[in-house]
Design an enzyme around this catalytic site. Structure first.
Site, PDB file in Angstrom:
ATOM      1  N   TRP A 184     -53.313  71.958 -55.352  1.00  0.00           N
ATOM      2  CA  TRP A 184     -53.652  70.614 -55.437  1.00  0.00           C
ATOM      3  C   TRP A 184     -54.357  70.511 -53.929  1.00  0.00           C
ATOM      4  O   TRP A 184     -55.180  70.047 -53.539  1.00  0.00           O
ATOM      5  CB  TRP A 184     -52.751  69.579 -55.595  1.00  0.00           C
ATOM      6  CG  TRP A 184     -52.192  69.587 -57.067  1.00  0.00           C
ATOM      7  CD1 TRP A 184     -50.850  70.012 -57.567  1.00  0.00           C
ATOM      8  CD2 TRP A 184     -53.311  69.410 -58.076  1.00  0.00           C
ATOM      9  NE1 TRP A 184     -51.196  70.051 -59.144  1.00  0.00           N
ATOM     10  CE2 TRP A 184     -52.513  69.637 -59.196  1.00  0.00           C
ATOM     11  CE3 TRP A 184     -54.540  68.873 -58.243  1.00  0.00           C
ATOM     12  CZ2 TRP A 184     -53.138  69.319 -60.545  1.00  0.00           C
ATOM     13  CZ3 TRP A 184     -55.038  68.744 -59.366  1.00  0.00           C
ATOM     14  CH2 TRP A 184     -54.334  69.241 -60.851  1.00  0.00           C
ATOM     15  N   ASP A 190     -50.742  63.958 -49.876  1.00  0.00           N
ATOM     16  CA  ASP A 190     -50.629  63.904 -51.277  1.00  0.00           C
ATOM     17  C   ASP A 190     -49.336  63.800 -51.672  1.00  0.00           C
ATOM     18  O   ASP A 190     -48.679  64.869 -51.751  1.00  0.00           O
ATOM     19  CB  ASP A 190     -51.455  65.098 -51.765  1.00  0.00           C
ATOM     20  CG  ASP A 190     -51.637  64.751 -53.352  1.00  0.00           C
ATOM     21  OD1 ASP A 190     -50.839  64.040 -53.755  1.00  0.00           O
ATOM     22  OD2 ASP A 190     -52.159  65.781 -54.095  1.00  0.00           O
ATOM     23  N   LYS A 198     -46.212  59.981 -62.411  1.00  0.00           N
ATOM     24  CA  LYS A 198     -45.190  61.083 -62.303  1.00  0.00           C
ATOM     25  C   LYS A 198     -43.849  59.960 -62.131  1.00  0.00           C
ATOM     26  O   LYS A 198     -42.974  60.206 -62.796  1.00  0.00           O
ATOM     27  CB  LYS A 198     -45.392  61.859 -61.378  1.00  0.00           C
ATOM     28  CG  LYS A 198     -46.543  62.929 -61.869  1.00  0.00           C
ATOM     29  CD  LYS A 198     -46.873  63.886 -60.565  1.00  0.00           C
ATOM     30  CE  LYS A 198     -48.404  64.395 -60.657  1.00  0.00           C
ATOM     31  NZ  LYS A 198     -48.701  65.084 -62.118  1.00  0.00           N
TER      32      LYS A 198
HETATM   33  C1  PLP Z   1     -49.755  67.217 -56.154  1.00  0.00           C
HETATM   34  C2  PLP Z   1     -50.862  66.728 -57.070  1.00  0.00           C
HETATM   35  N1  PLP Z   1     -52.068  66.199 -56.484  1.00  0.00           N
HETATM   36  C3  PLP Z   1     -53.167  65.699 -57.294  1.00  0.00           C
HETATM   37  C4  PLP Z   1     -52.906  65.919 -58.475  1.00  0.00           C
HETATM   38  C5  PLP Z   1     -54.338  65.406 -59.447  1.00  0.00           C
HETATM   39  O1  PLP Z   1     -53.903  63.934 -59.738  1.00  0.00           O
HETATM   40  P1  PLP Z   1     -55.040  62.994 -60.614  1.00  0.00           P
HETATM   41  O2  PLP Z   1     -54.770  63.813 -61.922  1.00  0.00           O
HETATM   42  O3  PLP Z   1     -54.094  62.010 -60.519  1.00  0.00           O
HETATM   43  O4  PLP Z   1     -56.147  63.241 -60.024  1.00  0.00           O
HETATM   44  C6  PLP Z   1     -51.810  65.930 -59.125  1.00  0.00           C
HETATM   45  C7  PLP Z   1     -51.765  66.284 -60.708  1.00  0.00           C
HETATM   46  O5  PLP Z   1     -50.890  66.823 -61.278  1.00  0.00           O
HETATM   47  C8  PLP Z   1     -50.729  66.677 -58.508  1.00  0.00           C
HETATM   48  O6  PLP Z   1     -49.591  67.000 -59.003  1.00  0.00           O
END
Ligand code: PLP
Length: 361
Positions: free
Chosen positions: A102, A171, A195
């Site tokens: 991520w 994030d 989550k």
């Molecule tokens: C730490 C993290 N950042 C970003 C994301 C992506 O999130 P989204 O699907 O809400 O765009 C995730 C998805 O699992 C994640 O775990």
């Protein structure tokens, strides 16, 4: 009705009491003769829900008055672009720490926008199994981006890094509202709700006023923070029902769990139980994250081979322990134990893991 113990990485388990309330109110919310899904986002009833959601979030997290709370769409992924667009002027250096998929995606998106990025630390050298220490942030960086919990690799910042005054941007998608944190060093935090605090469809952003002062004119309206900060997140139609579900989860954290400190203690106890089980297995289960960097949200582990892992996952599923497969990019096993996964679910998993190890060790 038969519900499983759900260890999904997201969308993930929700508190049963919240699901039951949503069900009971589905056709007629508070004698309005309609569902929250069916009411105008400009009406008094929904505006009240949105205000309550923000008030509950502020109270639980002790968000200071100089931060705005925004309810957005587009997931954390939209924020990967929104952050550099809103917070960095042309030519300004931005720092990123790369701790996994991520973070890598956030970096890629800032690069698409031609931002001068410095990756000041990375744990890629050891397959993202740890959180880097002693990072030299650039004094002239306009923000420093981290991923507070790495959902795929199962690592988490237990303490946030000292950036020497550079605003942190985090994030927090997979550990938001799982523990309290001091907002002070943060210019902005963001998280998809799906989550720890609700269903998919709404993304939370907490942003400091001085950061909003940086937002340039001329951005696409949906990616511009001031569009939403000036309109209480009601510029266009918000994901009303998801926001309502978030509000109920926040109320559950406050009233049933007893607040964020209690939530954090419970999350710690759950993680300790599973890591304890892994560490006491004599190598039958092998945690993939380095112990000092272990996540309290996503417990990642391997067994001796893929065949054995497959059997473990199949037998677990047959025993009502669902969604324990690791992310497709890394394989193995992962137990995601977010806020709504109770101690009883973790206990059932630990007992199953012990019994499985005994039978197959
Ligand atoms: C730490 C993290 N950042 C970003 C994301 C992506 O999130 P989204 O699907 O809400 O765009 C995730 C998805 O699992 C994640 O775990």
């Amino acid at each position: 009705m038969s519900r499983v113990f759900n260890f999904s990485a997201g969308p993930a388990a929700l508190p049963l009491a919240v699901l039951e309330q949503l069900r009971d109110e589905m056709l007629d919310w508070h004698a309005q003769g309609m569902s929250v899904m069916e009411m105008s986002h400009r009406g008094k009833a929904y505006v009240g829900i949105a205000q309550q959601a923000e008030a509950d979030l502020r109270e639980l997290l002790s968000v200071p008055a100089n931060y705005k709370v925004l309810f957005l769409q587009g997931g954390a992924t939209a924020q990967f672009a929104a952050i550099p667009l809103n917070l960095s002027a042309p030519g300004a250096v931005v720092d990123y720490v790369n701790t996994g998929t991520w973070s890598t995606n956030a970096i890629k998106e800032a690069r698409v926008l031609n931002k001068p990025i410095k990756v000041v630390a990375s744990s890629e050298d050891r397959q993202f199994t740890y959180i880097p220490a002693s990072i030299a942030f650039n004094k002239d960086a306009v923000y420093a981006h981290i991923t507070s919990n790495n959902t795929i690799r199962g690592t988490q910042w237990s303490r946030f890094p000292d950036t020497g005054g550079v605003p942190l941007v985090a994030d927090m998608s997979s550990d938001f509202m799982s523990r309290p944190f001091d907002a002070g060093p943060f210019g902005l935090v963001y998280a998809g709700a799906q989550k720890n605090i609700g269903p998919a469809g709404v993304t939370l952003v907490i942003v400091r006023d001085d950061m909003l002062g940086r937002v340039p004119e001329g951005l696409p309206v949906m990616l511009k923070y001031t569009t939403f900060s000036s309109k209480n997140s009601l510029y266009n139609t918000p994901p009303c029902f998801a926001i309502y579900a978030v509000q109920l989860v926040l109320k559950w954290i406050e009233e049933t769990v007893g607040g964020l400190d209690k939530m954090a203690a419970l999350n710690r106890a759950k993680a300790d139980r599973l890591y304890g089980c892994i560490d006491a297995s004599g190598g039958f289960y092998r945690g993939t994250a380095e112990p000092a960097s272990r996540s309290q949200m996503n417990v990642t582990f391997r067994l001796a081979g893929e065949e054995l892992e497959k059997r473990f996952l199949e037998e677990a599923a047959r025993n009502g322990l669902s969604s324990l497969k690791g992310h497709r990019s890394v394989g193995g096993c992962r137990a995601s134990i977010y806020n709504a996964v109770g101690l009883e679910a973790v206990e059932a998993l630990a007992e199953f893991m012990n019994a499985f190890a005994k039978r197959n060790g």
